[in-house]
Scaffold this active site. Structure first.
Site, short mmCIF file in Angstrom:
data_model
loop_
_atom_site.label_atom_id
_atom_site.label_comp_id
_atom_site.label_asym_id
_atom_site.label_seq_id
_atom_site.Cartn_x
_atom_site.Cartn_y
_atom_site.Cartn_z
N LYS A 22 0.77 -1.08 0.05
CA LYS A 22 -0.03 0.27 0.53
C LYS A 22 0.56 1.86 -0.20
CE LYS A 22 -1.11 1.48 4.44
NZ LYS A 22 -1.62 3.06 4.22
N ASN A 23 1.74 1.23 0.72
CA ASN A 23 2.50 2.46 1.03
C ASN A 23 3.70 2.96 -0.04
OD1 ASN A 23 0.75 2.96 2.82
ND2 ASN A 23 3.02 2.50 4.83
N ARG A 97 -5.13 10.71 3.81
CA ARG A 97 -4.70 11.81 4.37
C ARG A 97 -3.10 11.58 3.36
NH1 ARG A 97 -0.16 12.36 6.99
NH2 ARG A 97 -1.05 14.12 7.47
N CYS A 121 -5.25 13.16 12.08
CA CYS A 121 -5.43 11.27 12.46
C CYS A 121 -5.72 11.03 13.37
CB CYS A 121 -4.80 10.29 11.47
SG CYS A 121 -3.42 10.08 11.86
N ARG A 126 0.11 14.80 13.03
CA ARG A 126 0.51 14.36 11.10
C ARG A 126 0.37 15.87 10.42
NH1 ARG A 126 -1.83 8.96 9.37
NH2 ARG A 126 0.17 9.16 7.75
N ASP A 311 5.22 0.95 12.29
CA ASP A 311 3.96 0.15 10.97
C ASP A 311 3.77 -0.82 11.82
OD1 ASP A 311 3.52 1.45 8.02
OD2 ASP A 311 3.22 2.50 9.89
N ARG A 404 -8.47 -0.43 5.14
CA ARG A 404 -7.52 0.70 4.74
C ARG A 404 -5.99 0.08 3.88
NH1 ARG A 404 -7.43 5.91 6.56
NH2 ARG A 404 -6.19 6.05 5.10
#
Ligand code: EPZ
Length: 423
Positions: A22-23, A97, A121, A126, A311, A404
């Site tokens: 995802k990132n 975001r 968030c 952030r 994470d 997500r």
């Protein structure tokens, strides 16, 4: 609102293929804005965040075809020949975001961009001050009004320059590196993020004709080029998803074989797993992990790459509730990333919070099933892991957070023998 019902305890055994990252995918799909043409982006994970990124690209005028051949992942064909808007509206940016990563590409493509400030968030305020300072250092004009930020490059191209990051920021490094690829001069980023996602983004940009060097180290140099060609790229596997399933196997005293695993990106996590008693073998891009279920306490401190990833912090806390002994967890990246802790305590964990540091006093299978509330993406993963080893039935509520960042987690867990239902 969906929830997961998990019955434990049971051992996880089996094989999985790691999904696209995802990132890595988020900045890469926005980079398609920088070259007119038709881009092919393969192995994009099917996630809510990627849906949000798609909506954002469509809003700028891109056209996207998404074909999903297999059970996981999707191949995107993105046509960016007709980008007619450089404005990212608040109601889309507030949902995800990372939409803020569209700022650099739009600035590079159109010479200006107007993007809603993302706001905070669950895990912290952030702010995006480093993004804006970096754009200014490279010669952009930055204005903020009414919750939006407008960034302009005089006569459409950034002059270039140098920016020294006061501390590491993954997103700011990615955002300004993208804008710099089409600058008039040379851009140097010092104390840049070294995360694999930054490295992969630079590799994609270079495949499009950019001139980037030093990516993966703390100093990245970008020599501006006139134009970029469309990309044809396959998203690499997700190191955070891989870490989550390795921890799940260790925690339940099981065994797992991960295919298409991002072995080179998992150094700190694999070292911590080995120290906590897991045994693993690596063969090309396959990781095999076995666990006796005897988990040794291993204290961790989250740091920018190549340190232990923030994470994976919440998932590590869940593992340490099963360790034979006391461990500590220190979070140094985000100011409010312990929201999984009160929920783990409700399941019977013995965890003390002291500022940005936890002390986890564990005794084997100390958890009992309970209804728990997910609050953010990685906290919800931590609660699912805890529910896998807890005695009895647990309900993890608000699992839209999970959706997500984890592709069909309940399918993958069931394929490993977990008793989990989405309700
Ligand atoms: C990326 O977020 C990841 N998201 C995050 O993953 C990850 O936790 C984070 O990097 C750190 O590794 C994506 O890649 C889409 P940062 P990012 O800028 O870029 C502060 C997940 O679970 N900061 O490296 O937003 C910031 O508040 C997500 O997949 C400023 O103060 O993270 C944080 O405390 C969560 N000003 C620290 O720096 C700025 O301008 C690191 O943030 C930018 C950041």
């Amino acid at each position: 609102m969906d929830k997961l019902v998990v019955n434990g305890p049971n051992r996880l055994c089996g094989e999985l293929t790691v999904s696209g990252s995802k990132n890595a995918a988020l900045p890469i799909v926005f980079a398609s804005l920088m070259a007119e043409g038709v881009h092919t982006i393969n192995n994009v994970p099917r996630l809510a965040d990627m849906d949000s990124a798609q909506r954002m690209l469509l809003c700028f005028g891109a056209e996207i075809d998404q074909n999903m051949k297999s059970q996981f992942g999707a191949n995107w064909v993105v046509d960016t020949r007709n980008i007619k808007s450089g404005e990212a509206p608040y109601d889309l940016v507030r949902k995800m975001r990372a939409s803020f990563f569209s700022l650099g590409p739009l600035l590079a493509r159109r010479g200006e961009a107007r993007v809603s400030l993302p706001g905070g968030c669950a895990i912290g305020a952030r702010p995006v001050d480093l993004h804006l300072n970096a754009f200014e250092a490279l010669g952009a004009k930055v204005e903020q009004e009414a919750g939006y930020v407008t960034v302009r490059a005089k006569d459409g191209k950034l002059p270039g320059g140098k920016y020294v990051f006061p501390f590491v920021s993954v997103g700011a490094t990615e955002n300004v590196m993208m804008a710099a690829t089409l600058s008039k001069g040379e851009c140097v980023l010092e104390n840049a993020a070294r995360e694999p996602e930054v490295f992969y983004l630079a590799e994609v940009l270079n495949s499009m004709g950019a001139k980037i060097s030093g990516h993966g180290t703390s100093t990245i140099t970008i020599s501006g080029v006139d134009r970029l060609e469309p990309m044809n790229f396959t998203i690499p596997p997700d190191r955070i998803e891989a870490a989550t399933y390795l921890i799940a196997a260790h925690m339940t005293g099981g065994s797992i074989t991960l295919h298409n695993a991002p072995v080179v990106d998992l150094g700190a996590v694999l070292a911590a797993l080995a120290e906590s008693g897991a045994e693993y073998g690596i063969e090309e891009n396959i990781i095999q992990l076995e666990s006796s279920g005897d988990i040794l306490p291993v204290s961790i401190k989250t740091e920018a790459y190549p340190g232990f990833p923030t994470d994976v912090q919440a998932q590590w806390c869940a593992l340490m509730t099963q360790a034979n002994g006391v461990s500590t967890v220190e979070e140094t990246i985000f100011e409010n990333r312990f929201m999984h802790v009160p929920e783990l305590i409700r399941m019977g964990a013995n965890i003390k919070i002291d500022g940005n540091k936890l002390t986890i006093k564990a005794k084997k299978s100390a958890l009992t099933g309970a209804p728990v509330m997910a609050t953010d993406l990685r906290a919800s993963a931590s609660l699912v892991l805890a529910a896998l080893v807890a005695e009895g039935s647990s309900e993890v509520l608000r699992i839209y957070h999970l959706d997500r960042g984890y592709e069909s987690m309940e399918l993958k867990l069931r394929s490993l023998g977990a008793r989990v239902e989405r309700v």
